[in-house]
Every structure is written in C-alpha cells, then in structure tokens.
Scaffold this motif. Structure first.
Motif, PDB file in Angstrom:
ATOM      1  N   LEU A 190       0.836  -1.213   0.000  1.00 19.63           N
ATOM      2  CA  LEU A 190       0.000   0.000   0.000  1.00 19.63           C
ATOM      3  C   LEU A 190       0.866   1.256   0.000  1.00 19.63           C
ATOM      4  CD1 LEU A 190      -2.810  -0.954   2.556  1.00 19.63           C
ATOM      5  CD2 LEU A 190      -3.074  -0.661   0.081  1.00 19.63           C
ATOM      6  N   VAL A 191       1.933   1.228   0.787  1.00 20.42           N
ATOM      7  CA  VAL A 191       2.839   2.390   0.832  1.00 20.42           C
ATOM      8  C   VAL A 191       3.451   2.621  -0.550  1.00 20.42           C
ATOM      9  CG1 VAL A 191       4.969   3.300   1.833  1.00 20.42           C
ATOM     10  CG2 VAL A 191       3.317   2.126   3.297  1.00 20.42           C
ATOM     11  N   GLU A 192       3.844   1.523  -1.196  1.00 17.36           N
ATOM     12  CA  GLU A 192       4.452   1.634  -2.526  1.00 17.36           C
ATOM     13  C   GLU A 192       3.460   2.238  -3.531  1.00 17.36           C
ATOM     14  OE1 GLU A 192       5.565  -2.114  -4.251  1.00 17.36           O
ATOM     15  OE2 GLU A 192       6.570  -1.167  -5.973  1.00 17.36           O
ATOM     16  N   ILE A 193       2.228   1.735  -3.524  1.00 16.33           N
ATOM     17  CA  ILE A 193       1.229   2.257  -4.465  1.00 16.33           C
ATOM     18  C   ILE A 193       0.958   3.730  -4.174  1.00 16.33           C
ATOM     19  CG2 ILE A 193      -1.148   2.048  -5.300  1.00 16.33           C
ATOM     20  CD1 ILE A 193      -1.020  -0.950  -4.596  1.00 16.33           C
ATOM     21  N   SER A 194       0.849   4.058  -2.886  1.00 15.10           N
ATOM     22  CA  SER A 194       0.549   5.457  -2.550  1.00 15.10           C
ATOM     23  C   SER A 194       1.683   6.377  -2.979  1.00 15.10           C
ATOM     24  CB  SER A 194       0.250   5.604  -1.052  1.00 15.10           C
ATOM     25  OG  SER A 194       1.398   5.324  -0.281  1.00 15.10           O
ATOM     26  N   ALA A 195       2.918   5.878  -2.947  1.00 14.83           N
ATOM     27  CA  ALA A 195       4.044   6.696  -3.415  1.00 14.83           C
ATOM     28  C   ALA A 195       3.920   6.955  -4.916  1.00 14.83           C
ATOM     29  CB  ALA A 195       5.368   5.991  -3.098  1.00 14.83           C
TER      30      ALA A 195
ATOM     31  N   GLU B  39       1.599  14.626  -8.749  1.00 18.93           N
ATOM     32  CA  GLU B  39       2.554  15.739  -8.881  1.00 18.93           C
ATOM     33  C   GLU B  39       2.878  16.009 -10.346  1.00 18.93           C
ATOM     34  OE1 GLU B  39       5.665  15.256  -5.496  1.00 18.93           O
ATOM     35  OE2 GLU B  39       6.125  17.132  -6.548  1.00 18.93           O
ATOM     36  N   LYS B  40       3.184  14.939 -11.073  1.00 18.94           N
ATOM     37  CA  LYS B  40       3.528  15.108 -12.495  1.00 18.94           C
ATOM     38  C   LYS B  40       2.315  15.555 -13.293  1.00 18.94           C
ATOM     39  CE  LYS B  40       6.407  12.526 -14.781  1.00 18.94           C
ATOM     40  NZ  LYS B  40       7.266  11.433 -15.319  1.00 18.94           N
ATOM     41  N   SER B  41       1.153  14.998 -12.969  1.00 18.11           N
ATOM     42  CA  SER B  41      -0.036  15.304 -13.752  1.00 18.11           C
ATOM     43  C   SER B  41      -0.440  16.771 -13.593  1.00 18.11           C
ATOM     44  CB  SER B  41      -1.191  14.388 -13.332  1.00 18.11           C
ATOM     45  OG  SER B  41      -2.290  14.565 -14.187  1.00 18.11           O
ATOM     46  N   THR B  42      -0.391  17.253 -12.352  1.00 18.69           N
ATOM     47  CA  THR B  42      -0.793  18.639 -12.130  1.00 18.69           C
ATOM     48  C   THR B  42       0.276  19.604 -12.663  1.00 18.69           C
ATOM     49  OG1 THR B  42       0.057  18.510  -9.853  1.00 18.69           O
ATOM     50  CG2 THR B  42      -2.305  18.139 -10.162  1.00 18.69           C
ATOM     51  N   ALA B  43       1.535  19.176 -12.635  1.00 18.85           N
ATOM     52  CA  ALA B  43       2.590  20.023 -13.211  1.00 18.85           C
ATOM     53  C   ALA B  43       2.399  20.129 -14.722  1.00 18.85           C
ATOM     54  CB  ALA B  43       3.976  19.450 -12.883  1.00 18.85           C
ATOM     55  N   ALA B  44       2.094  18.994 -15.366  1.00 18.11           N
ATOM     56  CA  ALA B  44       1.876  18.984 -16.820  1.00 18.11           C
ATOM     57  C   ALA B  44       0.634  19.796 -17.181  1.00 18.11           C
ATOM     58  CB  ALA B  44       1.733  17.552 -17.320  1.00 18.11           C
ATOM     59  N   PHE B  45      -0.376  19.706 -16.329  1.00 19.12           N
ATOM     60  CA  PHE B  45      -1.631  20.448 -16.497  1.00 19.12           C
ATOM     61  C   PHE B  45      -1.345  21.946 -16.441  1.00 19.12           C
ATOM     62  CE2 PHE B  45      -5.556  22.288 -14.651  1.00 19.12           C
ATOM     63  CZ  PHE B  45      -6.579  21.618 -15.322  1.00 19.12           C
TER      64      PHE B  45
ATOM     65  N   LEU C 261      -0.608  17.439  -1.494  1.00 22.88           N
ATOM     66  CA  LEU C 261      -0.462  17.346  -0.039  1.00 22.88           C
ATOM     67  C   LEU C 261      -1.214  16.128   0.500  1.00 22.88           C
ATOM     68  CD1 LEU C 261      -0.470  20.228   2.446  1.00 22.88           C
ATOM     69  CD2 LEU C 261      -2.126  18.412   2.836  1.00 22.88           C
ATOM     70  N   ILE C 262      -2.448  15.930   0.006  1.00 24.16           N
ATOM     71  CA  ILE C 262      -3.237  14.778   0.467  1.00 24.16           C
ATOM     72  C   ILE C 262      -2.529  13.472   0.105  1.00 24.16           C
ATOM     73  CG2 ILE C 262      -5.368  13.465   0.005  1.00 24.16           C
ATOM     74  CD1 ILE C 262      -6.870  16.154   0.029  1.00 24.16           C
ATOM     75  N   ALA C 263      -2.034  13.367  -1.121  1.00 26.26           N
ATOM     76  CA  ALA C 263      -1.340  12.141  -1.538  1.00 26.26           C
ATOM     77  C   ALA C 263      -0.113  11.898  -0.666  1.00 26.26           C
ATOM     78  CB  ALA C 263      -0.952  12.227  -3.009  1.00 26.26           C
ATOM     79  N   ALA C 264       0.628  12.949  -0.366  1.00 20.37           N
ATOM     80  CA  ALA C 264       1.842  12.803   0.455  1.00 20.37           C
ATOM     81  C   ALA C 264       1.476  12.375   1.880  1.00 20.37           C
ATOM     82  CB  ALA C 264       2.629  14.111   0.482  1.00 20.37           C
TER      83      ALA C 264
ATOM     84  N   GLY D 253      -9.052  14.016  -4.023  1.00 17.38           N
ATOM     85  CA  GLY D 253      -8.959  14.287  -2.586  1.00 17.38           C
ATOM     86  C   GLY D 253      -9.930  13.427  -1.798  1.00 17.38           C
ATOM     87  N   ASP D 254     -11.107  13.207  -2.373  1.00 16.93           N
ATOM     88  CA  ASP D 254     -12.125  12.421  -1.685  1.00 16.93           C
ATOM     89  C   ASP D 254     -11.661  10.972  -1.462  1.00 16.93           C
ATOM     90  OD1 ASP D 254     -14.804  12.778  -0.628  1.00 16.93           O
ATOM     91  OD2 ASP D 254     -15.403  11.221  -2.037  1.00 16.93           O
ATOM     92  N   HIS D 255     -11.038  10.391  -2.457  1.00 11.14           N
ATOM     93  CA  HIS D 255     -10.514   9.032  -2.279  1.00 11.14           C
ATOM     94  C   HIS D 255      -9.374   9.012  -1.256  1.00 11.14           C
ATOM     95  CE1 HIS D 255     -12.897   6.772  -5.163  1.00 11.14           C
ATOM     96  NE2 HIS D 255     -12.813   7.802  -5.984  1.00 11.14           N
ATOM     97  N   GLY D 256      -8.598  10.092  -1.212  1.00  9.93           N
ATOM     98  CA  GLY D 256      -7.562  10.200  -0.172  1.00  9.93           C
ATOM     99  C   GLY D 256      -8.185  10.175   1.214  1.00  9.93           C
ATOM    100  N   VAL D 257      -9.296  10.881   1.356  1.00  8.51           N
ATOM    101  CA  VAL D 257     -10.030  10.884   2.627  1.00  8.51           C
ATOM    102  C   VAL D 257     -10.541   9.481   2.966  1.00  8.51           C
ATOM    103  CG1 VAL D 257     -12.154  11.695   3.751  1.00  8.51           C
ATOM    104  CG2 VAL D 257     -10.636  13.328   2.615  1.00  8.51           C
ATOM    105  N   SER D 258     -11.024   8.753   1.955  1.00  7.13           N
ATOM    106  CA  SER D 258     -11.486   7.372   2.202  1.00  7.13           C
ATOM    107  C   SER D 258     -10.375   6.520   2.798  1.00  7.13           C
ATOM    108  CB  SER D 258     -11.941   6.713   0.889  1.00  7.13           C
ATOM    109  OG  SER D 258     -13.077   7.345   0.398  1.00  7.13           O
TER     110      SER D 258
END
Lengths: 220, 220
Positions: A16-21, A28-34, A130-133, A194-199
């Motif tokens: 789980l830690v690996e997937i979350s990383a 990060e990359k997606s929002t930077a590209a966006f 931030l939520i992902a981190a 963000g909502d899935h992060g909250v889950s």
C-alpha cells in the motif's frame, strides 16, 4: 506460522505504501503537466498508470492468498479487508491523475483552464499533492494526526471546488462551452482525487482506533 | 458447519440481489424525476439512498464475519471478496442515482438539461435502467448471457456520452455556462452509473467462469 503470517501482513502494508508513493508521483507530475501545458509529462502520467493498476491487482491477489492460506481472525482480518478497500481507492486516485493528464493531452497546445482560474487550479493541485503525500505517510506511520491534515485539506478543496462552479455561473464568465466542460471535469477530478484520499485516511483511522469516523467529521 | 456456511454464503448473495433491486428503483425514480422535473420524486431518491448505504455496510459486516468464523477457502473465499467489491459498486450506483436527483433539486423548477438534449438523456436513462435491471437479474440467476447485454448497453452509453460532449462543443450550442456545467455533470453521472454496472457484471462473470474479462471486452 504466525511469523510468516506477520511477514505477509507487513508486505501488504508495504504494498500500500508503494502504491501510494506512485500515486503521489502521478498527481505531482499530472498537475505540473496540467499547469505548464506539457504534453510529454501528461503522456508519461498516462503510461505510468498501468503500473499502479498492476500493483493493485498484485496486492489484492496476495491479500486473498493470505486470507485463504492463513485464515486470519478479528483485527488481522479487518486489516486485510481494509487493505483491499484502500488499494481500490489508491487505484482510483491513479485513474484520476491519469484523467487530468488526458484533459491536458486533449487540449494541447492550449491549457485546459482559462487564465482566470490558473491560480485556483494551482491551489487545488497543491492540496491534492499534499493529500497524496500525507496518505503515503499515514500508511507508513499510522500517525493519526495526519488524518486531521488530510481532512482539513479536503475541506479546503471542497470550498475551492464550489468557487469554481460559482465562477462559471457568474455573468462575467465568457469562456466557450468547451472550456466550461473542461473546467467542470477538471474541478471534479481534482475534488474526487482528494475524496478518495479521505477514504483511505478514514479506513486507516478505523483500523487503528476501531472507531469509524462519521462522514460529517469533514463538516468542520 | 458446512450447511451453516452455505446458508451464510447464500444470504450474502441474497443481500446483493436486494441492494441491486433498490439501486434499480433508485435509477428509475431518479431519471423519471429528472425527465419530468419532479422535486418530490428527486427528494425521495435522495432520502432513500441511506437505506442502500445501510444495507451495504450490513452486508460487508456479514461477509467479514463469515470470513472470520468460517475461514473459507478457494472459490468460496473469492466469492466473498467479490461480494465486498460488488457491494461497493452497487453502493456507488446508488450514490450516482442520488447525484442525478440532487441536480434535479438544484435546478428545480427548471429542467437540468435543455430541450435539445431531452431525448438524448431519456435514452441514457433507458440504458442505465436496463443495466440496473440486468445486473439484478445476473446476481440472481448468474446467467452470463446477461453480461453481454450489459456490455452492449454500456457501449451504447459511451457513444451517447460522446455525442453530448460534441453537442456542447458545437458552434450552435447557445446554452448558459451553468447549463453546460449541469449537462457535463449529468452526462458523467449517467455514464459512471453504467460503468459500475459493468464492474459488477465483470465480477460475476469472473466468479462464474474463473476468467477475467479484459477491459477491452467493451471495445466491440
């Protein structure tokens, strides 16, 4: 037997830690590209999502094997079932990072959102990153103070998500319908991430404390 | 012991059928209220969603108890883990039916979508209702011919979903931005509803045949 079992549980946690990383890297990359209208970056996020899907499937298979071979009871069992739920949420977060990059690719070389909303989406991006981190850290440390940070970040996202819809409903909104569609989808993708992060955070909290956080925990 | 276990497995299966029936009622009422601009109907769907959430939690608890107390192996275990996944998809379908009714309520007494798209959304509604009905039937009968119907309906939804976006991008689209936002969200809710129905269908198919249906099974 018990030792093997503990090692397997530990491995699922590590998975789980690996997937979350990877989800953290993706957002990060997606929002930077966006933000920078970077086709290459967007393509990389889209391509990398298959790895997240693979790791999720792999983790789920291992979790089911542990259930089958070890017949765990009580709290260990809940932990494994919880891991299955969390892996599904993390996989979905990866999908949403990919969706954001697909919008970037679709509109390239134009930006997805108009300049008037650049700062707003930069703030949504900051909060999702931030939520992902924090989710990755929480899965690793089980430090429940992180849950509070995650809920606060999601509260901020909800407010911004509403301002985006208000901006589109305002009389001075002069963008094309295509842009309105894109902004609607993008804002929803950022919000859902963000909502899935909250889950995931609520699930960790439940597994640690044994008490379910009510939905309206978020209201504050 | 074995007999008790089989009875419990059967109950879990019945629970999924019950939830899917409520999801069927929810999407029928929600799309009817959406089409006829019926505030009362929309409110009923919104209120009724709590029951679906409750039944999902209840089913999940029972499934975890069966895992804990019976320590099932192999195919039974996969069936229970599959039930946990399917209940999550069904719960999400209930949420989406509720989201559609929330749009109806938000725009009341105006319709959510402009008249030019009334027929299009009626067709999306018909397909979602069909998917919900076939999913309920599939959970009950395990007749895999139903999977083909569900996939075909989802293929039709995907095409219509695209035409909605094309309509909004066309030069003659003269609706307000608020309407564009609503149409975007509504079309996505209708599409996601069908997508979760496909997830359930693929899971049943996997549990019956032992073979995972590839994602691109849908391509045809």
């Amino acid at each position: 037997m018990r030792k093997v079992f503990q090692a397997e549980l530990h491995q699922i946690g590590e998975g789980l830690v690996e997937i979350s990383a990877l989800v953290g890297v993706a957002i990060e990359k997606s929002t930077a590209a966006f933000a920078s209208v970077d086709l290459q970056g967007a393509e990389e996020v889209i391509a990398a999502d298959a790895r997240i899907d693979f790791l999720q499937n792999d983790l789920d298979e291992r979790a089911i094997d542990v259930l089958a071979l070890q017949g765990p009871v009580a709290s260990d069992l809940r932990m494994i079932v919880g891991a299955l739920r969390m892996s599904a949420s993390l996989e979905r977060m990866g999908d949403l990072a990919r969706h954001i990059s697909q919008l970037t690719r679709l509109r390239f070389p134009n930006p997805v959102v108009p300049q008037s909303l650049t700062d707003t989406f930069a703030e949504l991006a900051r909060l999702d990153i931030l939520i992902a981190a924090k989710v990755a850290e929480l899965l690793d440390s089980r430090d429940l103070e992180l849950v509070t940070d995650i809920l606060a970040a999601k509260g901020a996202i909800n407010k911004i998500h509403k301002t985006v819809f208000s901006a589109m409903a305002a009389p001075d909104w002069a963008e094309t319908a295509a842009t309105t569609v894109d902004v609607t989808l993008a804002s929803r993708y950022f919000e859902r991430f963000g909502d899935h992060g909250v889950s995931v955070a609520r699930k960790v909290s439940y597994l640690v404390t044994g008490e379910w956080q009510p939905e309206d925990f978020l209201a504050g």
